[in-house]
Design a protein around this motif. Structure first.
Motif, mmCIF file in Angstrom:
data_model
loop_
_atom_site.group_PDB
_atom_site.id
_atom_site.type_symbol
_atom_site.label_atom_id
_atom_site.label_comp_id
_atom_site.label_asym_id
_atom_site.label_seq_id
_atom_site.Cartn_x
_atom_site.Cartn_y
_atom_site.Cartn_z
ATOM 1 N N ALA A 8 53.530 78.177 72.171
ATOM 2 C CA ALA A 8 52.325 78.656 72.067
ATOM 3 C C ALA A 8 51.645 77.961 70.794
ATOM 4 C CB ALA A 8 52.439 80.122 71.687
ATOM 5 N N THR A 9 50.282 77.789 70.812
ATOM 6 C CA THR A 9 49.603 76.965 69.990
ATOM 7 C C THR A 9 48.230 77.354 69.853
ATOM 8 O OG1 THR A 9 49.022 75.106 69.145
ATOM 9 C CG2 THR A 9 49.221 74.968 71.569
ATOM 10 N N THR A 10 47.609 77.541 68.665
ATOM 11 C CA THR A 10 46.117 77.926 68.432
ATOM 12 C C THR A 10 45.426 76.466 68.402
ATOM 13 O OG1 THR A 10 46.597 78.029 66.057
ATOM 14 C CG2 THR A 10 46.760 80.022 67.213
ATOM 15 N N LEU A 43 56.478 65.337 75.238
ATOM 16 C CA LEU A 43 56.462 66.767 75.447
ATOM 17 C C LEU A 43 55.266 67.255 76.270
ATOM 18 C CD1 LEU A 43 58.063 69.353 74.805
ATOM 19 C CD2 LEU A 43 56.303 69.424 72.582
ATOM 20 N N MET A 44 54.190 66.646 76.259
ATOM 21 C CA MET A 44 52.840 67.169 76.956
ATOM 22 C C MET A 44 53.270 66.718 78.485
ATOM 23 S SD MET A 44 50.373 68.603 75.391
ATOM 24 C CE MET A 44 48.796 67.981 76.014
ATOM 25 N N SER A 45 54.026 65.691 78.775
ATOM 26 C CA SER A 45 54.033 65.122 80.171
ATOM 27 C C SER A 45 55.204 65.900 80.844
ATOM 28 C CB SER A 45 54.548 63.907 80.116
ATOM 29 O OG SER A 45 55.903 63.665 79.428
ATOM 30 N N ARG A 46 55.886 66.776 80.135
ATOM 31 C CA ARG A 46 57.107 67.695 80.755
ATOM 32 C C ARG A 46 56.534 69.102 80.783
ATOM 33 N NH1 ARG A 46 58.710 63.225 78.420
ATOM 34 N NH2 ARG A 46 60.788 62.090 79.182
ATOM 35 N N ALA A 47 55.425 69.578 80.300
ATOM 36 C CA ALA A 47 55.032 70.705 80.445
ATOM 37 C C ALA A 47 53.632 70.983 80.767
ATOM 38 C CB ALA A 47 54.889 71.491 78.763
ATOM 39 N N GLN A 48 53.016 72.057 81.209
ATOM 40 C CA GLN A 48 52.047 72.295 81.860
ATOM 41 C C GLN A 48 51.034 73.357 80.592
ATOM 42 O OE1 GLN A 48 50.851 73.320 85.777
ATOM 43 N NE2 GLN A 48 52.866 72.855 86.650
ATOM 44 N N VAL A 49 49.891 72.728 80.471
ATOM 45 C CA VAL A 49 49.027 73.493 79.413
ATOM 46 C C VAL A 49 48.244 74.407 80.119
ATOM 47 C CG1 VAL A 49 47.386 73.200 77.566
ATOM 48 C CG2 VAL A 49 49.019 71.491 78.058
ATOM 49 N N LEU A 50 48.198 75.708 79.757
ATOM 50 C CA LEU A 50 47.583 76.809 80.178
ATOM 51 C C LEU A 50 46.600 77.306 78.852
ATOM 52 C CD1 LEU A 50 50.210 78.987 82.307
ATOM 53 C CD2 LEU A 50 48.569 77.194 83.216
ATOM 54 N N TYR A 83 38.520 79.757 61.745
ATOM 55 C CA TYR A 83 37.889 78.711 61.338
ATOM 56 C C TYR A 83 38.883 77.511 60.453
ATOM 57 C CZ TYR A 83 34.795 74.643 60.184
ATOM 58 O OH TYR A 83 34.215 73.354 60.127
ATOM 59 N N ASP A 84 39.449 76.406 61.053
ATOM 60 C CA ASP A 84 40.486 75.847 60.304
ATOM 61 C C ASP A 84 39.525 74.265 60.115
ATOM 62 O OD1 ASP A 84 42.274 74.193 59.526
ATOM 63 O OD2 ASP A 84 43.777 74.474 61.017
ATOM 64 N N LYS A 85 39.399 73.939 58.850
ATOM 65 C CA LYS A 85 38.514 72.878 58.489
ATOM 66 C C LYS A 85 39.320 71.656 59.047
ATOM 67 C CE LYS A 85 38.331 74.120 54.183
ATOM 68 N NZ LYS A 85 37.843 74.099 52.676
ATOM 69 N N SER A 86 40.696 71.647 59.368
ATOM 70 C CA SER A 86 41.112 70.312 59.701
ATOM 71 C C SER A 86 41.672 70.328 61.240
ATOM 72 C CB SER A 86 42.364 69.951 58.908
ATOM 73 O OG SER A 86 43.290 71.025 59.102
ATOM 74 N N GLY A 87 41.420 71.569 61.683
ATOM 75 C CA GLY A 87 41.717 71.647 63.163
ATOM 76 C C GLY A 87 40.640 71.689 64.258
ATOM 77 N N ASP A 88 41.031 72.250 65.194
ATOM 78 C CA ASP A 88 40.225 72.122 66.741
ATOM 79 C C ASP A 88 38.672 72.630 66.274
ATOM 80 O OD1 ASP A 88 40.072 70.999 69.278
ATOM 81 O OD2 ASP A 88 40.236 73.218 70.023
ATOM 82 N N ALA A 89 38.691 73.989 65.615
ATOM 83 C CA ALA A 89 37.570 74.805 65.334
ATOM 84 C C ALA A 89 36.629 73.799 64.715
ATOM 85 C CB ALA A 89 37.621 75.869 64.835
ATOM 86 N N SER A 116 46.301 68.147 72.655
ATOM 87 C CA SER A 116 46.063 66.901 72.738
ATOM 88 C C SER A 116 46.191 66.176 71.489
ATOM 89 C CB SER A 116 44.716 66.641 73.425
ATOM 90 O OG SER A 116 44.435 67.345 74.694
ATOM 91 N N PHE A 117 45.934 66.775 70.357
ATOM 92 C CA PHE A 117 45.917 66.272 69.261
ATOM 93 C C PHE A 117 47.196 66.467 68.336
ATOM 94 C CE2 PHE A 117 41.118 67.396 68.984
ATOM 95 C CZ PHE A 117 40.841 66.158 69.628
ATOM 96 N N GLU A 118 47.915 67.835 68.733
ATOM 97 C CA GLU A 118 49.044 68.127 67.928
ATOM 98 C C GLU A 118 50.475 67.829 68.554
ATOM 99 O OE1 GLU A 118 48.536 69.184 65.025
ATOM 100 O OE2 GLU A 118 46.457 69.275 64.975
#
Length: 438
Positions: free
Chosen positions: A145-147, A158-165, A243-249, A151-153
């Motif tokens: 689980a991630t907020t 790992l991404m190639s072995r899991a599906q992102v929902l 709002y995360d000044k260094s994150g996706d938002a 793609s960045f984090e």
């Protein structure tokens, strides 16, 4: 280790009064009871389709309070896997080894493990790589689980072995449904009038867990009459916007601001500027990005736009917050209403591409300086026509490498000051053609 790893809780004994926070008591018992994620769990949902076969490893990406943990627990129940939950914040390498070893023993006894990793983006690359062999040999089915944007984090392996929902922020309709469930659990309607009820749901800002906590607070007041918006606002604080000044938002909102300016919508531009400032964004970062907007999207259609951006930036530096933020707001409105052109920006990119392809082509000799006799003997500066000596101030000579086909990079638009630049360019093209024939 009990504080790090938790397994599915046993069902409460019949007849016992429910205990614990309202959010825990209302945790759905089936996947189709999860609110707000119909695109995943509805009859045609992508996760529903996955459940017809073997469950793959998953990354659940979404804002807080939208059901990531609940979905992971229900998935484990649905496919008959033992549920283990860890948090990347509190779990180290030694803890992970114990989790994997226990899962391996469990698998040897005929039962698989669904390992739910909350805040998985907080693991570093080496820790993320540590999951791979256990995912590949079937020791665990990973649900992370991630907020933050995976793609960045998360690393590529790992991404190639899991599906992102992607899980969605809850709507006001979803919030109303949760409120009604809470009222049934509490056995009473909330003492709120209509506008106050909607205001309560807006205070949660799309977070279902936050909403249920607010509902529990209101119910505990034991109010006799209906509470209005004003009273509610005095007693409860609105949940801080995500709002995360260094994150996706951070990147999403600056993109929204930039595109609103480009789209000539001053109201939308002011809204996204205010959202970023309210979230604690550094106004100096905004000043830099706003200046970039002037250079990229307005360009020579309004040459003074860039200067106004720099003035607003300087004004902020002199006044500071919050007074200086008004200078940024002023220039955002100006940019949104200014004529738009990316002609110079596109021309520069094309020129950079052309320069990369041309290699080491030399300038034509007639525009080279000849400070020495040797250079004069080599033909440097020979035949150079000084433009100021021409009757119309234009020689029409070639300034590209000899033998290079003349490219066209800059194509001005028919907007703002660039319309005038286009007329000048047309005149130069016409004169150059006449001189070539002459």
């Amino acid at each position: 280790m009990a504080d790090l790893f938790s397994t599915s809780d046993p069902a409460p004994e019949p007849g016992r009064a429910p205990a614990g926070p309202l959010a825990d008591r209302l945790r759905p018992a089936a996947l189709n009871a999860v609110v707000g994620q119909g695109h995943l769990l509805g009859p045609e949902g992508s996760l529903t389709a996955m459940l017809s076969g073997a469950l793959p490893s998953l990354i659940l990406w979404g804002p807080p309070g939208v059901g990531k943990t609940t979905i992971a627990r229900l998935l484990a129940d649905h496919v008959g896997l033992h549920f283990v939950q860890i948090s990347a914040i509190f779990t180290g390498v030694a803890d992970l080894r114990k989790v994997f070893e226990t899962a391996r023993n469990r698998r040897a006894n005929g039962r698989g493990t669904l390992l739910f990793v909350d805040e998985i983006h907080r693991f570093n690359k080496a820790q993320q790589d540590g999951f791979l062999p256990h995912m590949e040999d079937g020791t665990i089915t990973l649900v992370g689980a991630t907020t933050e944007n995976p793609s960045f984090e998360l690393n590529a392996a790992l991404m190639s072995r899991a599906q992102v929902l992607v899980l969605h922020r809850l709507t006001l309709k979803d919030m109303e449904l949760l409120t009604q469930r809470a009222e049934r659990e509490l056995g009473a309607k909330l003492p709120l009038d209509g506008p106050a009820r909607e205001a309560l749901q807006e205070m949660a800002d799309g977070d279902g867990r936050a909403l249920l906590n607010l509902v529990e607070q209101v119910a505990a007041w034991g109010a006799k009459g209906l509470i209005d918006v004003e009273t509610l606002s005095k007693r409860l604080q609105k949940r801080a916007a995500q709002y995360d000044k260094s994150g996706d938002a951070h990147y999403n909102l600056i993109s929204a601001l930039h595109k609103s300016v480009r789209g000539s919508d001053p109201d939308a531009a002011l809204y996204w500027l205010a959202r970023m400032l309210k979230g604690g964004e550094d106004p100096r970062y905004l000043a830099r990005r706003i200046t970039r907007m002037a250079v990229e999207d307005i360009g020579l259609a309004d040459p003074q736009a860039q200067g106004l951006c720099l003035q607003a930036w300087e004004t902020y530096e002199r006044l500071g917050s919050p007074e200086g933020e008004l200078a940024l707001a002023n220039v955002v409105v100006y940019l949104a209403l200014a004529p738009k052109s990316n002609a110079a920006y596109a021309a520069f990119k094309a020129a950079m591409k052309g320069a990369a392809q041309a290699g080491s082509e030399q300038p034509p000799k007639h525009i080279l300086n000849a400070p020495t006799q040797l250079m004069k003997d080599q033909g440097y500066a020979a035949g150079y026509a000084y433009d100021h000596d021409q009757a119309d101030g234009f020689s029409g000579q070639n300034y590209f490498p000899d033998g290079m086909k003349r490219p066209v990079y800059y194509v001005p638009v028919e907007r703002g000051f660039e319309r005038e630049l286009g007329r000048r360019l047309d005149w130069f093209v016409e004169q150059r053609a006449k001189r070539a024939k002459g």
